[in-house]
Write a protein that holds these residues in place. Structure first.
Motif, PDB file in Angstrom:
ATOM      1  N   ALA A 111      -9.548  -4.266  -8.565  1.00 48.23           N
ATOM      2  CA  ALA A 111      -8.292  -4.217  -7.826  1.00 48.23           C
ATOM      3  C   ALA A 111      -8.332  -3.125  -6.773  1.00 48.23           C
ATOM      4  O   ALA A 111      -8.960  -2.079  -6.959  1.00 48.23           O
ATOM      5  N   ALA A 112      -7.653  -3.385  -5.664  1.00 50.16           N
ATOM      6  CA  ALA A 112      -7.463  -2.387  -4.606  1.00 50.16           C
ATOM      7  C   ALA A 112      -5.976  -2.101  -4.495  1.00 50.16           C
ATOM      8  O   ALA A 112      -5.140  -2.972  -4.784  1.00 50.16           O
ATOM      9  N   HIS A 113      -5.613  -0.867  -4.100  1.00 50.85           N
ATOM     10  CA  HIS A 113      -4.192  -0.540  -3.966  1.00 50.85           C
ATOM     11  C   HIS A 113      -3.814  -0.364  -2.491  1.00 50.85           C
ATOM     12  O   HIS A 113      -4.086   0.671  -1.901  1.00 50.85           O
ATOM     13  N   PRO A 114      -3.186  -1.377  -1.896  1.00 48.25           N
ATOM     14  CA  PRO A 114      -2.731  -1.256  -0.510  1.00 48.25           C
ATOM     15  C   PRO A 114      -1.514  -0.338  -0.444  1.00 48.25           C
ATOM     16  O   PRO A 114      -0.765  -0.218  -1.412  1.00 48.25           O
ATOM     17  N   PRO A 115      -1.294   0.317   0.679  1.00 42.06           N
ATOM     18  CA  PRO A 115      -0.109   1.168   0.815  1.00 42.06           C
ATOM     19  C   PRO A 115       1.201   0.390   0.690  1.00 42.06           C
ATOM     20  O   PRO A 115       2.199   0.903   0.197  1.00 42.06           O
TER      21      PRO A 115
END
Length: 234
Positions: A111-115
């Motif tokens: 998973a990546a955490h976008p702003p």
């Protein structure tokens, strides 16, 4: 006997040589967590502990999805999620494939955490990339605190090579803050026989993950801990 899915580097000895050369500290800036799947949570916890010397803490269950997890911090705003079926739930609904068939723990996603998940959705829509969400999600921790987030899933994640996206609620503590500490994620990359094609999609997603040439398509992560180094793949 060394599994094809991982190799372990112990202090002073390399058990299996890597197929490619790794640079130090190559990790996407927006990487939120990596997901290690297994058919039994205790087996997954023991697998990691035996190789890096840290025991994951039980994180909780995912109601309606049929899964439970255990967590280890990988540094600031990064963590390892060990995920497995929850025997107390009758149905298993997950985009990580058939966890019940995974007897040897392996990477099943990341998973990546976008702003801003809504801004990401607009960007993907403008770029012509299909997706679902952002959808609300939650999990209750063993201490009773509720974690909340918004998740966005790509319509085509290239069989798990590309991430899903998660924006944590402002009133939720990031799991890495409370999970046991002592591990570091020092390398994370995507291997594929056609890296140029996949790299174009990665650039559109605005995620700075390394896409490297490999004989087969897989994720690869290097985790270091008190006991040694673990490289695990999908």
């Amino acid at each position: 006997m060394i599994s094809r899915r991982f190799f372990l580097t112990a202090t002073g000895a390399v058990l299996v040589a890597p197929r490619i050369a790794f640079s130090a500290e190559q990790v996407p800036a927006l990487l939120d967590h990596i997901v290690l799947g297994c058919n039994d949570l205790d087996r997954g916890i023991a697998f990691v502990e035996a190789r890096v010397g840290m025991r994951a803490a039980f994180g909780g269950v995912h109601p309606g999805r049929g899964t439970q997890n255990a967590l280890l911090s990988l540094g600031e705003r990064r963590y390892l999620e060990i995920i497995a079926p929850d025997p107390k739930q009758t149905s298993l609904k997950t985009h990580f494939g058939d966890l019940k068939s995974i007897s040897e723990p392996r990477l099943v996603g990341w998973a990546a955490h976008p702003p801003d998940a809504e801004a990401l959705a607009k960007h993907l829509r403008d770029a012509g990339i299909g997706f679902e969400g952002p959808a609300d999600g939650s999990r209750q921790r063993p201490d009773g605190k509720l974690l909340r987030w918004k998740a966005l899933d790509l319509a085509d994640n290239h069989h798990g090579l590309l991430p899903f996206f998660i924006e944590w609620s402002a009133d939720s503590s990031h799991p890495s803050a409370d999970a046991p500490k002592g591990l570091r994620l020092t390398h994370f990359s995507i291997l594929t026989p056609q890296p140029d094609e996949l790299a174009k999609t990665v650039r559109l997603l605005e995620v700075d993950v390394a896409v490297e040439r490999g004989a087969t398509s897989q994720l690869r992560a290097t985790i270091t801990g008190p006991k040694g180094k673990l490289v695990v793949t999908s």
